[in-house]
Design a protein around this motif. Structure first.
Motif, short mmCIF file in Angstrom:
data_model
loop_
_atom_site.label_atom_id
_atom_site.label_comp_id
_atom_site.label_asym_id
_atom_site.label_seq_id
_atom_site.Cartn_x
_atom_site.Cartn_y
_atom_site.Cartn_z
N MET A 163 -4.38 -8.42 4.18
CA MET A 163 -3.49 -7.99 3.09
C MET A 163 -2.42 -7.04 3.61
N ARG A 164 -2.83 -6.15 4.51
CA ARG A 164 -1.87 -5.20 5.09
C ARG A 164 -0.82 -5.93 5.92
N GLY A 165 -1.27 -6.92 6.70
CA GLY A 165 -0.34 -7.71 7.50
C GLY A 165 0.65 -8.47 6.64
N ILE A 166 0.15 -9.08 5.55
CA ILE A 166 1.02 -9.81 4.63
C ILE A 166 2.03 -8.84 4.00
N GLY A 167 1.53 -7.67 3.61
CA GLY A 167 2.41 -6.65 3.02
C GLY A 167 3.51 -6.22 3.97
N ASN A 168 3.15 -6.04 5.24
CA ASN A 168 4.15 -5.63 6.24
C ASN A 168 5.19 -6.73 6.46
N LEU A 169 4.76 -7.99 6.40
CA LEU A 169 5.71 -9.09 6.56
C LEU A 169 6.67 -9.18 5.38
N CYS A 170 6.24 -8.69 4.22
CA CYS A 170 7.10 -8.74 3.02
C CYS A 170 8.14 -7.62 2.99
N ILE A 171 7.93 -6.57 3.79
CA ILE A 171 8.88 -5.45 3.81
C ILE A 171 10.22 -5.94 4.37
N GLY A 172 11.28 -5.53 3.75
CA GLY A 172 12.61 -5.89 4.26
C GLY A 172 13.17 -7.16 3.68
N ARG A 173 12.39 -7.83 2.82
CA ARG A 173 12.89 -9.07 2.21
C ARG A 173 14.16 -8.82 1.41
N ASP A 174 14.20 -7.68 0.69
CA ASP A 174 15.35 -7.38 -0.16
C ASP A 174 16.62 -7.15 0.66
N GLY A 175 16.45 -6.55 1.82
CA GLY A 175 17.61 -6.15 2.59
C GLY A 175 18.28 -7.27 3.37
N ASP A 176 17.61 -8.41 3.55
CA ASP A 176 18.16 -9.46 4.40
C ASP A 176 17.86 -10.83 3.81
N PRO A 177 18.86 -11.47 3.22
CA PRO A 177 18.62 -12.78 2.60
C PRO A 177 18.24 -13.86 3.61
N ARG A 178 18.50 -13.61 4.90
CA ARG A 178 18.14 -14.60 5.92
C ARG A 178 16.65 -14.55 6.27
N TYR A 179 15.98 -13.50 5.81
CA TYR A 179 14.57 -13.30 6.17
C TYR A 179 13.65 -13.89 5.10
N ASP A 180 12.78 -14.80 5.51
CA ASP A 180 11.83 -15.42 4.59
C ASP A 180 10.41 -15.06 5.02
N PRO A 181 9.81 -14.08 4.35
CA PRO A 181 8.47 -13.66 4.76
C PRO A 181 7.43 -14.78 4.59
N ARG A 182 7.65 -15.69 3.64
CA ARG A 182 6.65 -16.74 3.40
C ARG A 182 6.46 -17.64 4.63
N ARG A 183 7.53 -17.87 5.37
CA ARG A 183 7.40 -18.71 6.57
C ARG A 183 6.49 -18.04 7.59
#
Length: 198
Positions: A163-183
């Protein structure tokens, strides 16, 4: 002895409470959707329109924005917690259930990020975070354990670290539209899978 069965007003009162609870759940779901698209500072009238209620209804239930934010947070935690066992019972495999649950968890994290920022100054935020962990870590543990027992996932990964790893991957999604945490989360889940024996 006077029978109380069938007293006038009993059933309507009960159904009124059920209606009120349903209305509140609808309102909270609408608020969560608005928070995802427009942020936690979205106008109350936008939430009211999405929920199909008047602005006064929102203020009657949640006198302050902080009250609404906390209620949305709790509503989302509960929805995520209840989804785990339901997905495990309904999915084709424990791994499929885990993947679907992670999708819901990511949706929640996107909302939670804004909620957390809004609540950071509130002294009750730590208690909410504890509540979040207490409700969701056991659900994730159940899903992971089932996938391990089915031979689909390697043993050894703890729910909290996933859960912590998934949460860390989700950080920064708002700031960069090129970043897709789901991938990247998909790659993380792929890495957990036990290799199939040929």
């Amino acid at each position: 002895m006077v029978s109380t069965a069938g007293r006038p007003g009993d059933a309507p009162a009960r159904s009124k409470r059920a209606d009120a609870l349903r209305n509140q759940q609808t309102l909270l779901a609408a608020a969560a959707e608005v928070f995802v698209t427009s942020g936690v500072d979205a106008p109350i009238r936008q939430i009211a329109a999405r929920a199909g209620v008047g602005v006064g209804t929102i203020y009657r239930n949640f006198p302050t924005r902080a009250d609404l934010v906390v209620a949305v947070y709790r509503h989302q935690v509960e929805a995520c917690a209840e989804a785990g066992p339901a997905l495990l019972a309904a999915s084709a495999s424990p791994l499929a259930a885990l993947r679907q649950w992670v999708d819901l968890f990511v949706d929640f994290l996107v909302t939670k990020h804004g909620l957390a920022n809004a609540l950071q100054a509130d002294s009750g935020f730590e208690a909410l975070h504890t509540y979040f962990l207490d409700r969701l870590v056991p659900v994730c543990t159940q899903l992971l354990d089932a996938a391990v027992d089915a031979g689909e996932v390697r043993p050894g990964t703890q729910a909290y670290e996933l859960m912590r790893g998934i949460g860390n991957l989700c950080i920064g999604r708002d700031g960069d539209p090129r970043y897709d945490p789901r991938r990247l989360i998909g790659l993380l889940l792929q890495g957990l899978q036990r290799p199939r024996s040929s």
